[in-house]
Structures are given as C-alpha cells and as structure tokens.
Design a protein around this motif. Structure first.
Motif, PDB file in Angstrom:
ATOM      1  N   THR A  66       0.803  -1.227   0.000  1.00  0.00           N
ATOM      2  CA  THR A  66       0.000   0.000   0.000  1.00  0.00           C
ATOM      3  C   THR A  66       0.835   1.275   0.000  1.00  0.00           C
ATOM      4  N   VAL A  67       2.129   1.138   0.182  1.00  0.00           N
ATOM      5  CA  VAL A  67       3.026   2.298   0.149  1.00  0.00           C
ATOM      6  C   VAL A  67       3.842   2.209  -1.128  1.00  0.00           C
ATOM      7  N   ARG A  68       3.961   3.318  -1.832  1.00  0.00           N
ATOM      8  CA  ARG A  68       4.694   3.332  -3.106  1.00  0.00           C
ATOM      9  C   ARG A  68       6.197   3.350  -2.847  1.00  0.00           C
ATOM     10  N   LEU A  69       6.754   2.182  -2.545  1.00  0.00           N
ATOM     11  CA  LEU A  69       8.182   2.086  -2.217  1.00  0.00           C
ATOM     12  C   LEU A  69       9.075   2.380  -3.420  1.00  0.00           C
ATOM     13  N   ASN A  70       8.534   2.227  -4.634  1.00  0.00           N
ATOM     14  CA  ASN A  70       9.335   2.541  -5.826  1.00  0.00           C
ATOM     15  C   ASN A  70       9.624   4.035  -5.930  1.00  0.00           C
ATOM     16  N   LYS A  71       8.840   4.855  -5.260  1.00  0.00           N
ATOM     17  CA  LYS A  71       9.045   6.307  -5.276  1.00  0.00           C
ATOM     18  C   LYS A  71       9.956   6.788  -4.146  1.00  0.00           C
ATOM     19  N   VAL A  72      10.240   5.925  -3.177  1.00  0.00           N
ATOM     20  CA  VAL A  72      11.059   6.314  -2.027  1.00  0.00           C
ATOM     21  C   VAL A  72      12.507   6.488  -2.454  1.00  0.00           C
ATOM     22  N   ASN A  73      13.114   7.573  -1.994  1.00  0.00           N
ATOM     23  CA  ASN A  73      14.526   7.829  -2.269  1.00  0.00           C
ATOM     24  C   ASN A  73      15.345   7.211  -1.137  1.00  0.00           C
ATOM     25  N   TRP A  74      15.948   6.049  -1.399  1.00  0.00           N
ATOM     26  CA  TRP A  74      16.699   5.316  -0.375  1.00  0.00           C
ATOM     27  C   TRP A  74      18.053   5.950  -0.093  1.00  0.00           C
ATOM     28  N   LYS A  75      18.495   6.811  -0.987  1.00  0.00           N
ATOM     29  CA  LYS A  75      19.794   7.464  -0.804  1.00  0.00           C
ATOM     30  C   LYS A  75      19.620   8.959  -0.553  1.00  0.00           C
ATOM     31  N   ALA A  76      18.517   9.316   0.067  1.00  0.00           N
ATOM     32  CA  ALA A  76      18.209  10.726   0.334  1.00  0.00           C
ATOM     33  C   ALA A  76      19.317  11.355   1.172  1.00  0.00           C
ATOM     34  N   ASN A  77      19.737  12.550   0.753  1.00  0.00           N
ATOM     35  CA  ASN A  77      20.804  13.221   1.504  1.00  0.00           C
ATOM     36  C   ASN A  77      20.566  14.717   1.678  1.00  0.00           C
ATOM     37  N   CYS A  78      19.350  15.166   1.376  1.00  0.00           N
ATOM     38  CA  CYS A  78      19.035  16.574   1.613  1.00  0.00           C
ATOM     39  C   CYS A  78      17.582  16.679   2.077  1.00  0.00           C
ATOM     40  N   GLU A  79      17.249  17.826   2.613  1.00  0.00           N
ATOM     41  CA  GLU A  79      15.944  18.001   3.239  1.00  0.00           C
ATOM     42  C   GLU A  79      14.789  17.842   2.252  1.00  0.00           C
ATOM     43  N   THR A  80      14.963  18.242   1.008  1.00  0.00           N
ATOM     44  CA  THR A  80      13.866  18.093   0.035  1.00  0.00           C
ATOM     45  C   THR A  80      13.568  16.611  -0.242  1.00  0.00           C
ATOM     46  N   ASP A  81      14.616  15.789  -0.269  1.00  0.00           N
ATOM     47  CA  ASP A  81      14.409  14.345  -0.438  1.00  0.00           C
ATOM     48  C   ASP A  81      13.689  13.765   0.775  1.00  0.00           C
ATOM     49  N   TYR A  82      14.064  14.218   1.970  1.00  0.00           N
ATOM     50  CA  TYR A  82      13.425  13.752   3.199  1.00  0.00           C
ATOM     51  C   TYR A  82      11.939  14.105   3.186  1.00  0.00           C
ATOM     52  N   ILE A  83      11.640  15.322   2.758  1.00  0.00           N
ATOM     53  CA  ILE A  83      10.246  15.780   2.719  1.00  0.00           C
ATOM     54  C   ILE A  83       9.424  14.917   1.760  1.00  0.00           C
ATOM     55  N   SER A  84       9.981  14.633   0.583  1.00  0.00           N
ATOM     56  CA  SER A  84       9.225  13.811  -0.368  1.00  0.00           C
ATOM     57  C   SER A  84       9.018  12.396   0.175  1.00  0.00           C
ATOM     58  N   ASN A  85       9.995  11.853   0.901  1.00  0.00           N
ATOM     59  CA  ASN A  85       9.821  10.532   1.509  1.00  0.00           C
ATOM     60  C   ASN A  85       8.723  10.553   2.570  1.00  0.00           C
ATOM     61  N   PHE A  86       8.708  11.591   3.402  1.00  0.00           N
ATOM     62  CA  PHE A  86       7.668  11.681   4.431  1.00  0.00           C
ATOM     63  C   PHE A  86       6.285  11.914   3.815  1.00  0.00           C
ATOM     64  N   LYS A  87       6.238  12.567   2.669  1.00  0.00           N
ATOM     65  CA  LYS A  87       4.943  12.740   1.989  1.00  0.00           C
ATOM     66  C   LYS A  87       4.436  11.395   1.460  1.00  0.00           C
ATOM     67  N   ILE A  88       5.349  10.561   1.004  1.00  0.00           N
ATOM     68  CA  ILE A  88       4.974   9.205   0.578  1.00  0.00           C
ATOM     69  C   ILE A  88       4.443   8.420   1.778  1.00  0.00           C
ATOM     70  N   PHE A  89       5.093   8.581   2.924  1.00  0.00           N
ATOM     71  CA  PHE A  89       4.632   7.944   4.157  1.00  0.00           C
ATOM     72  C   PHE A  89       3.231   8.434   4.512  1.00  0.00           C
ATOM     73  N   GLN A  90       3.032   9.743   4.409  1.00  0.00           N
ATOM     74  CA  GLN A  90       1.737  10.341   4.718  1.00  0.00           C
ATOM     75  C   GLN A  90       0.650   9.814   3.774  1.00  0.00           C
ATOM     76  N   GLN A  91       0.986   9.676   2.489  1.00  0.00           N
ATOM     77  CA  GLN A  91       0.031   9.123   1.528  1.00  0.00           C
ATOM     78  C   GLN A  91      -0.319   7.679   1.876  1.00  0.00           C
ATOM     79  N   GLY A  92       0.680   6.940   2.375  1.00  0.00           N
ATOM     80  CA  GLY A  92       0.434   5.564   2.806  1.00  0.00           C
ATOM     81  C   GLY A  92      -0.536   5.506   3.975  1.00  0.00           C
TER      82      GLY A  92
END
Length: 184
Positions: A66-92
């Motif tokens: 139910t979570v779009r793991l293909n959209k998750v940035n596993w190598k996130a290293n800046c705040e914008t990447d973190y924000i997009s990952n948390f938005k994916i979590f929120q959508q989940g």
C-alpha cells in the motif's frame, strides 16, 4: 456491596494494557532493534530515521503493497528528499485510512525526540495488527534491491569543525611552547 465497589474502583484506576502502551514505554534500543530486524538493516541511531525511507517501509510492513516504495529515495541526503519521503509515508497513512497527524518539517530536522515518538507509534501500531498480517515480509525484495544509505551530514560537518578546532588549538599550543622556550 463494599467489596464490589472497591473492586470496581481498582479496575478503573489501573490502565488497560495495550500494544500502544507497551510501545510507548519500550527502550530506544528495543525500537531500533525491532526496526532493524524487520527491515533487515543495521540501524544504529534515530537520526537514520530522519530520511523518512525507514518509516515508509515500516508502514509497508504493516500493510504490504500500500506504500509506493518505488518512489522512495533510499539514498536521500538533503531536506527536500526527506520531505518527499515523508509525503509518501503520509500518503500511505491516508491510503490505509489511518489518522495520524505528522509534522513533516519537525521530522526532517532529524531530532531524536520527534523520530522516537513516531517510531513508538508505528511500533505500537504494528503490535496491534501483527496477528492480521498474513504474509512474511521480505524487506530486501520490497526495496527492489536498493540499499538504504544514511549520509550523516551533521556528523560530517561536526567532525570537520572539531578537526579544524583541534588543528587551530595544536597550532596555538605550539606557539605557546615556542614563546615559553624563548622566555626562559
């Protein structure tokens, strides 16, 4: 009559033991080891959770697919990447009809208190539904072969600053030693 009343009062004052209660009193080491074991990772600190990728996969472990793991940035290293990952979590959360308000801005700062609170919540949630999870969760396969990379920028900057201070202090010590030699 008095015995019935006293037993009723005793049962009312004792809190009901739920998985969420257990989670909120779980030590940090237990929370990290649970997440590490479930996701087949070597998590050592709460700061690693600040990327949001771990929370996305923990929610996917609770509700597989139910979570779009293909959209998750596993190598996130800046705040914008973190924000997009948390938005994916929120959508989940929304997809699974879970009402849990999260403050993305606070979580992306990587503060241990905020990350610990969310990890406690998701641990309690997992404990409350784990009997309903039918399949064994294969974390590596779900990540699509991608490895979680934690780039600890704060510690890198802190270490560079410490090295610079130590270098400057050692130069000062050398200068003081030299000055003391000439005085005597």
């Amino acid at each position: 009559m008095n015995s019935q009343l006293s037993s009723h009062i005793q049962t009312q004052t004792q809190p009901k033991q739920t998985p969420f209660n257990k989670a909120y009193f779980a030590p940090k080491s237990e929370l990290l080891s649970w997440a590490s074991k479930l996701l087949v990772l070597e998590l050592t600190s709460f700061e690693q959770m600040g990327t949001g990728a771990i929370f996305c996969q923990l929610l996917d472990a609770c509700h597989p697919g139910t979570v779009r793991l293909n959209k998750v940035n596993w190598k996130a290293n800046c705040e914008t990447d973190y924000i997009s990952n948390f938005k994916i979590f929120q959508q989940g959360l929304v997809t699974n009809d879970i009402y849990k308000p999260i403050d993305i801005n606070r979580l992306t700062k990587g503060k241990q208190y905020d990350l610990n609170e969310l990890l406690q919540w998701i641990y309690g949630y997992y404990l409350s539904i784990k009997d309903n999870i039918k399949e064994v969760y294969n974390a590596k396969k779900k990540r699509g072969g991608q490895n979680f990379v934690f780039n600890d920028k704060k510690n890198e900057i802190r270490n560079k600053y410490r090295k610079k201070i130590n270098r400057d202090n050692s130069k000062d010590r050398d200068n003081i030693k030299t000055q003391c030699r000439y005085r005597s």
